[in-house]
Design a protein around this motif. Sequence first.
Motif: not given
Length: 446
Positions: A305, A316, A318, A375
């Motif tokens: 991420p 995906s 953080l 993403w």
Amino acid sequence: MDRQQEFVLRTIEERDVRFVRLWFTDVVGSLKSVALAPAEVEGAFEEGLGFDGSSIEGLSRIYESDMLLQPDPSTFQILPWRGQVEPTSRMFCDILTPDGTPSPADSRQVLKRQLAAAADMGFTCYTHPEVEFYLLESEDLDSSGHPVPVDQGGYFDHVTGGVAQDFRRKAVTMLEAVGISVEFSHHENGPGQNEIDLRYADALQTADNIMTFRTVIKEVALQQGIYATFMPKPFSEHAGSGMHTHFSLFEGDTNAFFEAGHEYQLSQTARQFIAGILHHAPEFTAITNQFVNSYKRLWGGGEAPSHLSWGHNNRSALVRVPLYKPNKGQSARIEYRGIDSAANPYLAYSVLLGAGLKGIQEGYELPEAAEDDVWSLSNAERRALGHNPLPGSLHDAIRVMEDSELVAGILGEQVFDSFLRNKRDEWSAYRQNVSPFEINRYLGIL
């Protein structure tokens, strides 16, 4: 002399320990070691062991080089890979100035200060890391200039009779022999890539465990005639090695991140902690992703991420909020997925904890959770949703960190300046290097 020190001295005598290694780290987290004779341990407990700090990266300037190692008796362990003949032990050390005060240049002390700040707010911080690494046939490269993995396995593959399976069994056994509890281990996505997850512990113990973990992994690999690397991205075409870390804050025996009935069972404290991490993540990325190669993992495509986002069970994002046990309040936690396995764990956990605590202190508002695959979104879609990018290179990360009052305050002036100086030197060397990519791409056409 306290009971723990007495226990260490008694164990050294009863086990006939011949060498006592004192361990500490430099500013980028490289392990340093000095062997102490058993007869000198009691004196080291009382007065510390003097050494030249100016010879260690980031510890002191040449005109204030005298420093002391103060062994922490609670970290005493016999090192099983040294065998039963002439046993060797280790203790982690705090670094002191000659007058006996904690050195402002000590990474371990940075984390201790941050944990003390959390304690002042009523919190104890627990962490649980998932450490990835690659097993290679050797340090040598093939004829094309690439590392050679020990197998071609993938995620959770059971490679019958494989080197990695035998390796993990021996590594886990050795980790547990030095008091590090392992939750599970498995083959990861890349060929020769493995993951071993450590059980949760307080953040200081976890950082000590990670430093020991890296040594154990490399020792076991050496015994098996192979090579282990924690390089964030050794293969262009395969996944990089991260160190996803789960965080939770407890108030006494109560998990401060859990609140029944709230969205995802997250308390206001947890939401503010996440908001603090997201708000300050670009400022501390140079710490959690400290090498030029780290940004090949972050921006290598669809595996790590690299945008400011959080989500419920969204890999995906953080920051991820797991929900493995939705009705068990004690298991409530958040997972930071940006950090790689080559980070200095003392500094990395310091800045992550400090950013989260800042969010709690200032009452930061948490943005909407990311429900989509971050993403797969276009840059325009990510911008519209507020998913701003992390720094794209070590150079960019340095520039952001230089202006961060928060990171400077967490690390202290000496560590902050020493770390930045080290990273500027690394970027300068990288920028001047002509890579094989450039030769192969340009030499024949320009």
